[in-house]
Design an enzyme around this catalytic site. Structure first.
Site: not given
Length: 426
Positions: A261, A276, A348, A390
């Site tokens: 991404r 991220r 998250e 994560r």
């Protein structure tokens, strides 16, 4: 993608649903575009009918020796042939304009999705686990990671920001977590293990609602393929254009893949650490089911993701996302947020969404229910079971020790070759 017939038949209901997304009413514009497209198609049909009738009449006139009438009819046919490309181009252009307009409208939210503009309006459904009490001040993963083999500097040297080079125990922990997740989803929950391509064509990205809206958030190759942002794209699009047999449902697939991404929409967020990244691994879950089964499948899929957190004994909470925080293609989404003691916050770690028939319509995927005359669209669902990077962060922060070491969760011992503690090397 939305059903144009449903919009035509009940534009008020469509507008009422779409305004819950914070979007101005669009049904009138859609109907206007559709009527223009249908009018163009009617003109083509009328021209074809006239051409066929004139061609038939030419033969009759020639048989009757009426040369003048035959020549007049031939001129009429020639004129129609000349105008047909123009009519066909109008029809194609109007159809493409309608399709593009519909493609940019998000899915309609389910009736039980709460209103709200952002994550502050999300609703906590449940909380699991007990937060660990530390006899020292817990640190964030980015602070204890370098001594354990989480090499941010080399990642940046090789590839730039948001890339990390894992070494030694960190690399093995990362691999162990991914393998544990995939094994569990396959053996305990009946997902079919898949190893799909991570490069896909436009059609796969469009069908899974990543194009055109999210093109800037993905990486594109020089030969016009896309690096998948999630294995949802490859797995879901594996049935693109298919007429499925009803007996194949439920289809449940799982894959552990690299994901990519650009994070164009998150500039400045989580720039520090491993949260991220531009490149990361994820164990993705995809289900394709009959419409009447999708709500129960959504609950099942979310529980499958929760099982990983419970097995690793990581405290977490389950959140029902509000409309403003929900993804473009989702009609309902649960987020699982893991507790990170170093940050003192929930973050998250999984998102599980029911997209209804939104993706199936875009992909042209159908099935014919037994005893029914017409085929219908199945429902598709996707979720993370879990995001590997994560989860590494969550293990580091929840299982850290005062000396900078990390205790390996018991569930991972079979995957770690007997290693039960990761020791700092510097």
């Amino acid at each position: 993608m939305h059903d144009i017939r449903t919009i035509r038949e009940n534009p008020e209901a469509f507008d009422a649903a779409i305004t819950r997304r914070g979007i101005e009413p669009v049904a009138a514009k859609i109907i206007e575009l559709d009527e223009a497209r249908r009018a163009a198609a009617t003109k083509i049909q009328e021209a074809q009918s006239k051409r066929n009738a004139a061609s038939k009449a030419i033969g009759q006139a020639m048989g009757q020796g009426d040369t003048a009438k035959a020549e007049t009819l031939k001129a009429e046919v020639a004129d129609i042939k000349q105008t047909m490309p123009v009519l066909e181009e109008d029809n194609r252009r109007l159809g493409a304009e309608l399709q593009d307009y519909l493609a940019r409208i998000p899915n309609l939210p389910a009736s039980d999705v709460p209103a709200g503009d952002d994550e502050d309006a999300n609703v906590e459904i449940s909380v699991w686990g007990t937060k660990r009490t530390f006899d020292f001040t817990p640190q964030e993963h980015a602070d204890i990671g370098p001594a354990l083999g989480m090499d941010f500097e080399t990642g940046a040297k090789l590839s730039g920001a948001r890339f990390t080079f894992l070494r030694g125990g960190m690399a093995r922990l990362h691999r162990a977590l991914g393998q544990f997740m995939l094994d569990h989803q396959v053996t305990a929950n009946g997902y079919t293990e898949c190893a799909p391509p991570v490069l896909v064509r436009d059609e796969a990205m469009y069908g899974t609602d990543k194009l055109p809206k999210f093109a800037e958030d993905s990486f594109r190759t020089t030969d016009d393929r896309w690096l998948i942002p999630t294995a949802e794209v490859s797995l879901t699009a594996s049935v693109q254009g298919d007429l499925l047999d009803e007996t194949v449902f439920p289809i449940r697939m799982a894959a552990l893949t690299q994901c990519f991404r650009s994070e164009a929409g998150s500039a400045g967020k989580d720039t520090r650490g491993f949260i991220r990244q531009h490149q990361f691994e994820k164990c993705e879950l995809v289900s394709i089911v009959k419409p009447e089964e999708s709500e129960a499948e959504h609950e099942r899929m979310t529980d499958c993701a929760e099982q990983i957190l419970r097995a690793l004994e990581l405290p977490y909470r389950k959140m029902l996302l509000c409309i403003g925080d929900m993804g473009f293609g989702a009609r309902k989404t649960y987020d699982l947020e893991v507790w990170l003691p170093g940050q003192g916050a929930y973050r998250e770690i999984s998102s599980c969404s029911n997209t209804g028939d939104f993706q199936a319509r875009r992909m042209g995927t159908r099935f014919k229910p037994e005893g029914e005359k017409n085929s219908v669209f199945p429902h598709t669902l996707n979720g993370s079971g879990l995001a590997v990077g994560r989860t590494v962060v969550a293990v580091m922060e929840n299982y850290q020790n005062a000396d900078g070491s990390i205790t390996v969760p018991a569930a991972l011992h079979p995957y770690m070759g007997g290693v039960e503690t990761l020791e700092p090397t510097a």
